[in-house]
Write a protein that holds these residues in place. Structure first.
Motif, mmCIF file in Angstrom:
data_model
loop_
_atom_site.group_PDB
_atom_site.id
_atom_site.type_symbol
_atom_site.label_atom_id
_atom_site.label_comp_id
_atom_site.label_asym_id
_atom_site.label_seq_id
_atom_site.Cartn_x
_atom_site.Cartn_y
_atom_site.Cartn_z
ATOM 1 N N THR A 1 0.720 -1.243 0.131
ATOM 2 C CA THR A 1 0.156 0.031 -0.106
ATOM 3 C C THR A 1 0.863 1.202 0.000
ATOM 4 O OG1 THR A 1 -1.763 -1.290 1.136
ATOM 5 C CG2 THR A 1 -1.870 1.120 1.208
ATOM 6 N N THR A 2 0.613 2.023 -0.951
ATOM 7 C CA THR A 2 1.565 3.341 -1.191
ATOM 8 C C THR A 2 0.595 4.556 -1.146
ATOM 9 O OG1 THR A 2 1.494 3.268 -3.401
ATOM 10 C CG2 THR A 2 3.353 2.125 -2.219
ATOM 11 N N GLY A 3 1.062 5.724 -1.163
ATOM 12 C CA GLY A 3 0.353 6.799 -1.416
ATOM 13 C C GLY A 3 0.094 7.554 -0.143
ATOM 14 N N GLY A 4 -0.885 8.577 -0.121
ATOM 15 C CA GLY A 4 -1.122 9.393 1.068
ATOM 16 C C GLY A 4 -0.206 10.565 1.261
ATOM 17 N N ARG A 5 0.844 10.696 0.264
ATOM 18 C CA ARG A 5 1.756 11.548 0.232
ATOM 19 C C ARG A 5 1.178 12.866 0.270
ATOM 20 N NH1 ARG A 5 7.278 9.988 -3.243
ATOM 21 N NH2 ARG A 5 7.963 8.072 -2.097
ATOM 22 N N PRO A 6 1.955 13.875 0.954
ATOM 23 C CA PRO A 6 1.542 15.363 0.665
ATOM 24 C C PRO A 6 1.499 15.710 -0.474
ATOM 25 C CG PRO A 6 2.956 15.229 2.456
ATOM 26 C CD PRO A 6 3.062 13.755 1.948
ATOM 27 N N VAL A 7 0.573 16.459 -0.943
ATOM 28 C CA VAL A 7 0.403 17.137 -2.429
ATOM 29 C C VAL A 7 1.258 18.561 -2.300
ATOM 30 C CG1 VAL A 7 -0.934 18.144 -4.180
ATOM 31 C CG2 VAL A 7 -1.654 16.020 -2.718
ATOM 32 N N PRO A 8 2.322 18.839 -2.869
ATOM 33 C CA PRO A 8 3.054 19.903 -2.607
ATOM 34 C C PRO A 8 2.644 21.166 -3.392
ATOM 35 C CG PRO A 8 4.082 18.612 -4.348
ATOM 36 C CD PRO A 8 2.964 17.657 -4.034
ATOM 37 N N MET A 9 2.664 22.190 -2.806
ATOM 38 C CA MET A 9 2.419 23.599 -3.230
ATOM 39 C C MET A 9 3.727 24.367 -3.509
ATOM 40 S SD MET A 9 -0.469 26.188 -1.834
ATOM 41 C CE MET A 9 -0.639 27.759 -2.405
ATOM 42 N N TYR A 10 3.893 25.088 -4.684
ATOM 43 C CA TYR A 10 5.252 26.004 -4.586
ATOM 44 C C TYR A 10 5.146 26.831 -3.487
ATOM 45 C CZ TYR A 10 6.054 23.842 -9.093
ATOM 46 O OH TYR A 10 6.230 22.958 -10.167
ATOM 47 N N ALA A 11 6.416 27.097 -2.925
ATOM 48 C CA ALA A 11 6.609 28.045 -1.871
ATOM 49 C C ALA A 11 6.400 29.543 -2.122
ATOM 50 C CB ALA A 11 7.949 27.961 -1.339
ATOM 51 N N GLU A 12 6.627 29.922 -3.391
ATOM 52 C CA GLU A 12 6.329 31.241 -3.834
ATOM 53 C C GLU A 12 4.779 31.591 -3.974
ATOM 54 O OE1 GLU A 12 8.452 29.197 -5.554
ATOM 55 O OE2 GLU A 12 10.283 29.751 -5.362
ATOM 56 N N ALA A 13 4.097 30.630 -4.641
ATOM 57 C CA ALA A 13 2.928 30.932 -4.423
ATOM 58 C C ALA A 13 2.159 30.742 -3.397
ATOM 59 C CB ALA A 13 2.314 29.596 -5.551
ATOM 60 N N ALA A 14 2.444 30.179 -2.587
ATOM 61 C CA ALA A 14 2.027 29.957 -1.184
ATOM 62 C C ALA A 14 2.009 31.324 -0.437
ATOM 63 C CB ALA A 14 2.547 28.822 -0.121
ATOM 64 N N MET A 15 3.324 31.833 -0.386
ATOM 65 C CA MET A 15 3.547 33.339 0.232
ATOM 66 C C MET A 15 2.958 34.416 -0.527
ATOM 67 S SD MET A 15 7.339 34.465 1.255
ATOM 68 C CE MET A 15 7.509 35.955 2.289
ATOM 69 N N MET A 16 2.745 34.472 -1.994
ATOM 70 C CA MET A 16 2.336 35.504 -2.494
ATOM 71 C C MET A 16 0.592 35.443 -2.307
ATOM 72 S SD MET A 16 4.117 35.565 -6.149
ATOM 73 C CE MET A 16 2.954 36.503 -7.101
ATOM 74 N N LYS A 17 0.175 34.197 -2.432
ATOM 75 C CA LYS A 17 -1.499 34.370 -1.970
ATOM 76 C C LYS A 17 -1.843 34.547 -0.682
ATOM 77 C CE LYS A 17 -2.615 31.001 -5.861
ATOM 78 N NZ LYS A 17 -3.151 29.484 -6.047
ATOM 79 N N THR A 18 -1.197 34.028 0.320
ATOM 80 C CA THR A 18 -1.473 34.372 1.709
ATOM 81 C C THR A 18 -0.933 35.908 1.990
ATOM 82 O OG1 THR A 18 0.575 33.541 2.338
ATOM 83 C CG2 THR A 18 -1.223 32.092 2.549
ATOM 84 N N GLN A 19 -0.048 36.440 1.512
ATOM 85 C CA GLN A 19 0.174 37.864 1.898
ATOM 86 C C GLN A 19 -0.959 38.637 1.029
ATOM 87 O OE1 GLN A 19 4.189 38.213 0.147
ATOM 88 N NE2 GLN A 19 5.031 38.506 1.976
ATOM 89 N N ASP A 20 -1.576 38.194 0.003
ATOM 90 C CA ASP A 20 -2.739 39.007 -0.666
ATOM 91 C C ASP A 20 -4.228 38.435 0.021
ATOM 92 O OD1 ASP A 20 -0.740 40.438 -2.032
ATOM 93 O OD2 ASP A 20 -1.005 38.919 -3.954
ATOM 94 N N SER A 21 -4.234 37.721 0.988
ATOM 95 C CA SER A 21 -5.449 36.939 1.132
ATOM 96 C C SER A 21 -6.559 38.264 1.896
ATOM 97 C CB SER A 21 -5.445 36.288 2.417
ATOM 98 O OG SER A 21 -4.731 36.674 3.397
ATOM 99 N N ALA A 22 -5.904 39.249 2.439
ATOM 100 C CA ALA A 22 -6.750 40.312 3.047
ATOM 101 C C ALA A 22 -7.873 40.786 2.005
ATOM 102 C CB ALA A 22 -5.845 41.321 3.309
ATOM 103 N N GLY A 23 -7.513 40.889 0.793
ATOM 104 C CA GLY A 23 -8.438 41.282 -0.423
ATOM 105 C C GLY A 23 -9.052 40.130 -1.102
ATOM 106 N N ALA A 24 -9.055 38.942 -0.699
ATOM 107 C CA ALA A 24 -9.526 37.853 -1.421
ATOM 108 C C ALA A 24 -10.962 37.308 -0.962
ATOM 109 C CB ALA A 24 -8.686 36.543 -1.160
ATOM 110 N N ASP A 25 -11.768 36.907 -1.888
ATOM 111 C CA ASP A 25 -13.240 36.563 -1.618
ATOM 112 C C ASP A 25 -13.186 35.398 -1.021
ATOM 113 O OD1 ASP A 25 -13.750 39.053 -2.589
ATOM 114 O OD2 ASP A 25 -14.015 38.225 -4.469
ATOM 115 N N GLY A 26 -12.159 34.381 -0.874
ATOM 116 C CA GLY A 26 -12.558 33.190 -0.481
ATOM 117 C C GLY A 26 -10.978 32.696 -0.202
#
Length: 238
Positions: free
Chosen positions: A191-216
């Motif tokens: 049995t394999t799998g269940g590994r974390p699904v990666p998200m690019y660090a740059e994208a994560a940082m930019m999105k969360t910094q801009d989250s104040a103006g996000a609708d969701g």
């Protein structure tokens, strides 16, 4: 010499008899592979982030990095993050030389880094938590990965699907030959799998910094795929 030859011949004959006996004792088998897959929405996220500071002296750089790291940990605990979910994963201090002049005795400055991993167990709190972390001193996000908390539950579900898939295949094969599937003779599972699904660090940082103006929400966990494969040998019954 003759005795040695006779002894070797006797050992060979005995081994051949044993092999033939084993082959005759083995029942007729049908060998099949089964596959089971479970797709799960992740319910927690692992964040790797930290601080990087540059100061004139090594001691100043160390103190600044330590102070910011302490502020980050204090903020996380204040937000209800369990201490066991916070771990320092990397730290370094190194000199900076202008124009690559590494042979000089005194560097121009020192850079200190501290990286830690944080397990966020509530995805709906991610944006709020990250926004506060930037305020607490985080200026580096190394990576974001999604996980499933109760992974063993889904591994068991995938394993069950794989076994059922193997039995269906064996039944279909033997039915075509006018026979029946008997009891299980041997089984191997992986049995394999269940590994974390990666998200690019740059994208994560930019999105969360801009989250104040996000609708969701600014992150999407997608799916975690858990796969089980089994190799099963069934006895064929007439």
């Amino acid at each position: 010499m003759k005795k040695t030859f006779l002894l070797l011949l006797a050992v060979f004959l005995i081994s051949q008899v044993a092999v033939q006996a084993q082959q005759q004792a083995m029942p007729p088998l049908v060998n099949v592979n089964g596959v089971g897959e479970v797709r799960v929405q992740p319910d927690q996220v692992m964040v790797s982030m930290g601080v990087e500071v540059r100061e004139k002296t090594l001691e100043q750089a160390r103190k600044q990095a330590d102070a910011k790291a302490a502020a980050i940990i204090a903020y996380l605990k204040k937000q209800g993050v369990n201490e066991k979910d916070i771990q320092t994963s990397y730290m370094s201090i190194y000199p900076i030389y202008s124009n690559g002049e590494y042979g000089r005795t005194t560097p121009d400055a020192y850079t200190a880094q501290k990286t830690m991993t944080v397990l966020v167990r509530k995805l709906n709190k991610f944006d709020e938590l990250m926004a506060g972390l930037y305020g607490a001193g985080v200026n580096r996000v190394e990576g974001v990965s999604f996980q499933v908390a109760d992974l063993e539950k889904y591994k068991a579900e995938a394993r069950k699907k794989a076994v059922n898939n193997a039995k269906q295949k064996a039944t279909a094969l033997t039915n075509e030959l006018g026979a029946k599937v008997g009891r299980v003779y041997a089984i191997n599972e992986n049995t394999t799998g269940g590994r974390p699904v990666p998200m690019y660090a740059e994208a994560a940082m930019m999105k969360t910094q801009d989250s104040a103006g996000a609708d969701g929400p600014t992150i999407a966990g997608g799916e975690v795929i858990v796969t089980s494969t089994v190799s099963v040998s069934f006895i064929i019954e007439n």
